[in-house]
Scaffold this motif. Structure first.
Motif, short mmCIF file in Angstrom:
data_model
loop_
_atom_site.label_atom_id
_atom_site.label_comp_id
_atom_site.label_asym_id
_atom_site.label_seq_id
_atom_site.Cartn_x
_atom_site.Cartn_y
_atom_site.Cartn_z
N ALA A 1 34.90 -0.36 -2.24
CA ALA A 1 33.87 0.02 -3.20
C ALA A 1 34.48 0.27 -4.58
O ALA A 1 33.94 -0.17 -5.60
N PHE A 2 35.60 0.97 -4.61
CA PHE A 2 36.26 1.29 -5.87
C PHE A 2 36.70 0.02 -6.60
O PHE A 2 36.44 -0.15 -7.80
N PHE A 3 37.36 -0.88 -5.90
CA PHE A 3 37.89 -2.08 -6.55
C PHE A 3 36.80 -3.08 -6.92
O PHE A 3 36.87 -3.71 -7.98
N GLY B 1 35.00 -1.56 -9.87
CA GLY B 1 35.89 -1.71 -11.01
C GLY B 1 35.95 -3.13 -11.52
O GLY B 1 35.99 -3.38 -12.73
N ALA B 2 35.94 -4.10 -10.60
CA ALA B 2 35.96 -5.51 -11.00
C ALA B 2 34.69 -5.89 -11.74
O ALA B 2 34.74 -6.65 -12.72
N ILE B 3 33.54 -5.36 -11.30
CA ILE B 3 32.28 -5.63 -12.01
C ILE B 3 32.34 -5.03 -13.42
O ILE B 3 31.94 -5.66 -14.40
N CYS B 4 32.86 -3.81 -13.52
CA CYS B 4 33.01 -3.18 -14.84
C CYS B 4 34.00 -3.94 -15.71
O CYS B 4 33.79 -4.10 -16.92
N LEU B 5 35.08 -4.43 -15.12
CA LEU B 5 36.05 -5.22 -15.85
C LEU B 5 35.42 -6.52 -16.35
O LEU B 5 35.65 -6.94 -17.50
N LEU B 6 34.62 -7.15 -15.51
CA LEU B 6 33.91 -8.35 -15.93
C LEU B 6 33.01 -8.02 -17.12
O LEU B 6 32.94 -8.79 -18.09
N GLY B 7 32.33 -6.89 -17.07
CA GLY B 7 31.49 -6.48 -18.19
C GLY B 7 32.29 -6.30 -19.47
O GLY B 7 31.87 -6.73 -20.55
N GLU B 8 33.45 -5.68 -19.37
CA GLU B 8 34.30 -5.49 -20.55
C GLU B 8 34.82 -6.82 -21.08
O GLU B 8 34.90 -7.04 -22.29
N CYS B 9 35.18 -7.74 -20.18
CA CYS B 9 35.63 -9.07 -20.61
C CYS B 9 34.50 -9.81 -21.34
O CYS B 9 34.73 -10.46 -22.37
N LEU B 10 33.29 -9.69 -20.79
CA LEU B 10 32.14 -10.32 -21.45
C LEU B 10 31.90 -9.70 -22.83
O LEU B 10 31.60 -10.40 -23.80
N LEU C 1 28.76 -9.76 -0.75
CA LEU C 1 29.67 -8.84 -1.43
C LEU C 1 29.26 -7.39 -1.14
O LEU C 1 30.10 -6.54 -0.87
N GLY C 2 27.95 -7.13 -1.15
CA GLY C 2 27.45 -5.78 -0.87
C GLY C 2 27.73 -5.34 0.55
O GLY C 2 28.01 -4.17 0.80
N ALA C 3 27.69 -6.28 1.49
CA ALA C 3 28.00 -5.94 2.88
C ALA C 3 29.46 -5.52 3.02
O ALA C 3 29.79 -4.68 3.85
N ARG C 4 30.31 -6.08 2.20
CA ARG C 4 31.74 -5.77 2.27
C ARG C 4 32.11 -4.55 1.41
O ARG C 4 32.88 -3.71 1.82
#
Length: 146
Positions: free
Chosen positions: A28-30, A33-42, A79-82
């Protein structure tokens, strides 16, 4: 057959599969974090051409679009299931909660399916969020009067 609470708790414990809490939390953390990182990259991408306010708006639009596209393709659910709660990053999780019922009920038609069911999941969030904002706004206003 009547079970006493101790026996029922023991049966439930034996029947429930072990949950790897640490592994689930890390996923969940990673993923979050990856979704937030994608947002910052965008955001950094959009800042090359636009001011900070418009870049933020375009970032939100991009994340909503990508989340909706991933939901339609069936990737967001996998992705949500994992990753569990990691996919509930507010903007992408909310987009998923609106698109999922629309996809699920499309076969029932545009009006009675998509139109009637699109806010089945997101509707209560909107309603209670609006109510909570009113309550907190009134409390804030009242506290300023004293």
């Amino acid at each position: 057959m009547k079970l006493d609470p101790k026996r029922y708790a023991e049966m439930t414990r034996n029947a429930t599969p072990h949950s790897p809490v640490l592994k689930d939390c890390l996923w969940a953390f990673f993923v979050g974090g990856a979704i937030c990182l994608l947002g910052e990259c965008l955001r950094q991408f959009w800042l090359q051409w636009y001011d900070a306010e418009l870049a933020g708006t375009l970032t939100s639009i991009s994340l909503i679009f990508l989340s909706a596209a991933a939901t339609v393709a069936g990737w967001y659910q996998k992705l949500g299931a994992r990753a569990g709660a990691g996919t509930l990053v507010p903007i992408t999780g909310f987009a998923n909660s609106v698109v999922s019922p629309a996809v699920e009920f499309k076969a029932e038609g545009w009006v009675t399916g998509v139109g009637a069911k699109i806010f089945v999941i997101a509707g209560p969030v909107i309603a209670f969020g609006t109510l909570a904002s009113w309550v907190w706004g009134i409390l804030y206003w009242v506290s300023g009067k004293f």
